[in-house]
Write an enzyme that holds these catalytic residues in place. Sequence first.
Site, short mmCIF file in Angstrom:
data_model
loop_
_atom_site.label_atom_id
_atom_site.label_comp_id
_atom_site.label_asym_id
_atom_site.label_seq_id
_atom_site.Cartn_x
_atom_site.Cartn_y
_atom_site.Cartn_z
N ASN A 134 0.71 -1.26 -0.01
CA ASN A 134 0.13 -0.09 0.07
C ASN A 134 0.84 1.28 0.03
O ASN A 134 0.47 2.33 -0.44
CB ASN A 134 -0.91 0.05 1.13
CG ASN A 134 -0.59 0.06 2.53
OD1 ASN A 134 0.86 -0.48 2.72
ND2 ASN A 134 -1.25 0.23 3.46
N PRO B 151 10.06 -6.52 -0.61
CA PRO B 151 9.17 -5.89 -0.97
C PRO B 151 7.95 -6.71 -1.43
O PRO B 151 7.95 -7.71 -1.75
CB PRO B 151 9.58 -4.95 -2.07
CG PRO B 151 10.67 -5.59 -2.98
CD PRO B 151 10.96 -6.53 -1.81
N ALA B 152 6.51 -6.05 -1.17
CA ALA B 152 5.59 -6.94 -1.60
C ALA B 152 5.54 -7.27 -3.14
O ALA B 152 6.17 -6.34 -3.99
CB ALA B 152 4.19 -6.06 -1.29
N GLY C 51 2.48 -4.96 7.65
CA GLY C 51 1.72 -5.79 6.66
C GLY C 51 0.61 -6.43 7.55
O GLY C 51 0.20 -5.82 8.56
N ARG D 167 -7.11 9.30 2.28
CA ARG D 167 -5.80 9.14 1.95
C ARG D 167 -5.32 7.87 1.38
O ARG D 167 -5.79 6.72 1.95
CB ARG D 167 -4.96 9.67 3.23
CG ARG D 167 -3.29 9.91 3.00
CD ARG D 167 -2.71 10.52 4.12
NE ARG D 167 -2.55 9.44 5.13
CZ ARG D 167 -1.40 9.14 5.48
NH1 ARG D 167 -0.11 9.29 4.74
NH2 ARG D 167 -1.28 7.91 6.47
N CYS E 61 -3.36 1.38 6.75
CA CYS E 61 -3.71 0.71 8.03
C CYS E 61 -4.31 1.83 8.95
O CYS E 61 -5.10 1.66 9.82
CB CYS E 61 -2.41 0.34 8.56
SG CYS E 61 -1.04 1.48 8.63
N SER F 166 0.26 10.47 10.47
CA SER F 166 1.76 9.97 10.08
C SER F 166 2.75 11.21 10.06
O SER F 166 2.49 12.07 9.59
CB SER F 166 1.63 9.15 8.87
OG SER F 166 0.74 8.33 8.71
N GLU G 230 7.90 3.07 14.75
CA GLU G 230 8.63 3.66 13.57
C GLU G 230 8.53 5.02 13.66
O GLU G 230 7.84 5.55 13.97
CB GLU G 230 8.25 2.72 12.10
CG GLU G 230 8.43 1.47 12.24
CD GLU G 230 8.17 0.83 11.07
OE1 GLU G 230 7.40 1.29 10.14
OE2 GLU G 230 9.07 -0.14 10.32
#
Length: 476
Positions: A150, A174-175, A227, A277, A283, A440, A457
């Site tokens: 995402n 990475p995904a 994730g 957004r 998440c 964020s 994070e």
Amino acid sequence: MEYNDLYINGTWTKGTSGARFDVINPATEEVLASVASADIADADAALDAAEAAMKDWAARTPRQRSEVLRRAWELMTGRLEEFAHLITLENGKARADAMGEATYAAEFFRWFAEEAVRADGMITHAPSSGARIVVQHKPAGLAVLITPWNYPAAMGTRKIAPALAAGCGVIIKPASETPLTMLALMPLLEEAGVPAGLVNVLPSRKTGSLVDHMLHDPRVRVVSFTGSTGVGQKLLKGAADQVLKPAMELGGNAPVIVFDDAAMDTAIEGTMLAKMRNLGEACTAANRIYVHENIAEEFTKQLSARMSALKVGDGTDPSVDVGPLVNADTRDKVAEFVSDAVAKGAKIECGGTPPDGKGFYYPPTVLSNVPENAACVRDEIFGPVAAIQTFTDQEDVIARANDTEYGLVAYVFSEDFKRALQVCERLDYGMVGLNRGLVSDPAAPFGGVKQSGLGREGGHEGMLEFMETQYISASW
Ligand code: NAP
């Protein structure tokens, strides 16, 4: 696409198996690139490279590490459009969202360039023995980083930047939906001065076995994952064998609480941001919107007007507000959430019907009168659907907001600050947006409680996730 192989030890390689997989553009459903798929032997090569590079990197001064990160921020800031375009192509999100992500992703390099020189320790007298207590932080060791689709850039830089600031070498998985952005970042990191081998990128279709193999290599000391909660739980089990340091940024089910003393404009603006957004594929996305009964009608009317005014289309068109969802499964899951809610009594105020034709589109949708047993209030919607419920009693809405196994972020709208802060404190969430739909920030500790994760994070905490604390008991 220029960069579509594995990136190991500063070189591009097709990998030992030669296997490849396709990356699809969600706006057109066409193949965008064929990407190399890493195998166990590639993981071993990446671990060898990271181990060798980390020896020199960890021995550099914090200032030297900081300056490389600062240069990465400068370079990325100069190429935001390029990265935003790539993000849109592989993920689908609209240009404004992609520019927002690219900017946010670059900021992690600047923030951790500043943090690299601030791994503060401590020295004090032991109260009884008279010894000195000396506390310092050291790089924890090699880190395996696993990121979702995402935010193909930001979820990677949010881990790479603090790891490098701390002195660690990394391997990133990475995904599979969106590996291209992370691969495209590697030449930029080289240019910034990141030594060969320190950062390695391993896209793979053998995800489970590849990651599990790395988690059992004795050189690995950290696993940092963003994730779903289900995969996070598997990784925690895998990490247990070597007692790795885990950082887990997992799923959410964010409540928005709008009191009747909220400023309506602020509440609508904040809810739009919290919901739309990244077109709801976040998440942090508003998943349950609790509005006080006194203002619910007006709120629903205004939110529906804003949602239906959004332009849906291919995100590369700059006039588009809402791009396609990342894949057919995600789009179909969103459609199922809406059908389920409607079957249980919810009313569609706008949207609700996916368009025909190519692309994984779902229109911005507002549901009112959503019942408690609707699946969309228990699980992450991960799409542009605003599910509105009402409340009258403060205690009741706090209980409902907390009634979930998740605890990432909640949002509160009220102009009564005493009440608002009391409510914020009683919400079982790692983060709360008060009169804001966006929390964020690279300078803030991002993370959840309960099944939304472990660790933080960003902020000061972000770098410490990649460091071990050492205490020396000394006499002199
Ligand atoms: P996902 O299915 O959990 O995948 C995330 C990453 O894990 C991908 O790289 C995936 O690789 C990998 N993976 C899948 N199975 C694995 C396994 N058995 N072992 C090791 N790695 C494995 O999540 P997603 O669908 O990409 O992302 C959506 C989820 O991420 C949502 O739940 C969202 O809330 C959460 N999220 C959380 C945050 C946060 O900060 N809390 C931020 C963003 C997203 P493949 O792609 O190859 O399968």
